[in-house]
Design a protein around this motif. Sequence first.
Motif, mmCIF file in Angstrom:
data_model
loop_
_atom_site.group_PDB
_atom_site.id
_atom_site.type_symbol
_atom_site.label_atom_id
_atom_site.label_comp_id
_atom_site.label_asym_id
_atom_site.label_seq_id
_atom_site.Cartn_x
_atom_site.Cartn_y
_atom_site.Cartn_z
ATOM 1 N N GLU A 127 -3.274 13.269 5.508
ATOM 2 C CA GLU A 127 -2.970 11.848 5.425
ATOM 3 C C GLU A 127 -3.794 11.108 6.468
ATOM 4 O O GLU A 127 -3.995 11.583 7.577
ATOM 5 C CB GLU A 127 -1.483 11.614 5.640
ATOM 6 C CG GLU A 127 -0.651 12.160 4.503
ATOM 7 C CD GLU A 127 0.810 11.772 4.630
ATOM 8 O OE1 GLU A 127 1.098 10.705 5.194
ATOM 9 O OE2 GLU A 127 1.650 12.543 4.169
ATOM 10 N N GLY B 2 -3.657 3.915 7.815
ATOM 11 C CA GLY B 2 -4.202 2.747 7.127
ATOM 12 C C GLY B 2 -3.390 2.401 5.899
ATOM 13 O O GLY B 2 -2.321 2.949 5.649
ATOM 14 N N HIS B 3 -3.941 1.486 5.149
ATOM 15 C CA HIS B 3 -3.235 0.978 3.970
ATOM 16 C C HIS B 3 -4.111 1.089 2.740
ATOM 17 O O HIS B 3 -5.326 0.964 2.823
ATOM 18 C CB HIS B 3 -2.871 -0.504 4.159
ATOM 19 C CG HIS B 3 -1.957 -0.751 5.310
ATOM 20 N ND1 HIS B 3 -0.608 -0.544 5.241
ATOM 21 C CD2 HIS B 3 -2.219 -1.189 6.570
ATOM 22 C CE1 HIS B 3 -0.066 -0.843 6.412
ATOM 23 N NE2 HIS B 3 -1.021 -1.238 7.229
ATOM 24 N N ASN B 4 -3.475 1.297 1.618
ATOM 25 C CA ASN B 4 -4.130 1.211 0.313
ATOM 26 C C ASN B 4 -3.428 0.099 -0.441
ATOM 27 O O ASN B 4 -2.203 0.115 -0.555
ATOM 28 C CB ASN B 4 -3.999 2.511 -0.480
ATOM 29 C CG ASN B 4 -4.800 3.630 0.123
ATOM 30 O OD1 ASN B 4 -5.888 3.400 0.633
ATOM 31 N ND2 ASN B 4 -4.266 4.835 0.069
ATOM 32 N N ARG B 5 -4.196 -0.840 -0.925
ATOM 33 C CA ARG B 5 -3.604 -1.938 -1.672
ATOM 34 C C ARG B 5 -4.334 -2.095 -2.989
ATOM 35 O O ARG B 5 -5.555 -2.002 -3.056
ATOM 36 C CB ARG B 5 -3.706 -3.238 -0.875
ATOM 37 C CG ARG B 5 -2.825 -3.223 0.344
ATOM 38 C CD ARG B 5 -2.595 -4.621 0.888
ATOM 39 N NE ARG B 5 -1.627 -4.568 1.959
ATOM 40 C CZ ARG B 5 -1.927 -4.632 3.238
ATOM 41 N NH1 ARG B 5 -3.173 -4.762 3.609
ATOM 42 N NH2 ARG B 5 -0.992 -4.574 4.141
ATOM 43 N N ILE B 6 -3.575 -2.330 -4.029
ATOM 44 C CA ILE B 6 -4.146 -2.597 -5.341
ATOM 45 C C ILE B 6 -3.868 -4.057 -5.645
ATOM 46 O O ILE B 6 -2.718 -4.502 -5.603
ATOM 47 C CB ILE B 6 -3.517 -1.687 -6.413
ATOM 48 C CG1 ILE B 6 -3.755 -0.224 -6.047
ATOM 49 C CG2 ILE B 6 -4.081 -2.002 -7.787
ATOM 50 C CD1 ILE B 6 -3.032 0.764 -6.921
ATOM 51 N N SER B 7 -4.911 -4.817 -5.930
ATOM 52 C CA SER B 7 -4.742 -6.249 -6.164
ATOM 53 C C SER B 7 -3.946 -6.514 -7.435
ATOM 54 O O SER B 7 -3.874 -5.680 -8.341
ATOM 55 C CB SER B 7 -6.106 -6.936 -6.267
ATOM 56 O OG SER B 7 -6.727 -6.620 -7.495
ATOM 57 N N SER C 36 -1.728 3.498 -11.934
ATOM 58 C CA SER C 36 -1.821 2.690 -10.714
ATOM 59 C C SER C 36 -1.176 3.335 -9.499
ATOM 60 O O SER C 36 -1.479 2.969 -8.364
ATOM 61 C CB SER C 36 -1.168 1.320 -10.943
ATOM 62 O OG SER C 36 0.245 1.449 -11.043
ATOM 63 N N SER D 77 1.789 2.832 -8.775
ATOM 64 C CA SER D 77 2.851 1.896 -8.413
ATOM 65 C C SER D 77 4.120 2.243 -9.168
ATOM 66 O O SER D 77 4.072 2.804 -10.257
ATOM 67 C CB SER D 77 2.448 0.458 -8.773
ATOM 68 O OG SER D 77 1.293 0.081 -8.076
#
Length: 124
Positions: A10, A13-18, A101, A103
């Motif tokens: 791991e 940080g961050h993972n972002r999906i718009s 995704s 999500s």
Amino acid sequence: MSEQLTASTEFAGHNRISTQALSSVAKVAAAEVLAVTPSQVRVVWTDDAGSLALSISAPMGAPSLSEARRNPGRIAQSGGSILARATAAKAQILAQVEHLSGSQLSRVDIRISHLSIRADGRGR
């Protein structure tokens, strides 16, 4: 002294999906399930007590009434009634969007705006 990285390592940080990327995934998933083009699908994301809820408005591909009369089994072959197909589509779309995704969705709501009659008589 070097450490070998593994798939389970791991990173901070961050993972972002718009929202735009999520919307594109949802449109394609819904279009595939409803037998229409992605450009015909409208999606809206809402907050559902901290979870993502997806609302879809789209047509649904269907055989013509004359095709259904000529071939009574055609409705069953295309997945059943409009209501049965829309109900099944919710679970299929939710599973595809979550898988693609990463999500988690709380729910998928579908509004069938109209039927898109296929010239070849296929509902899917």
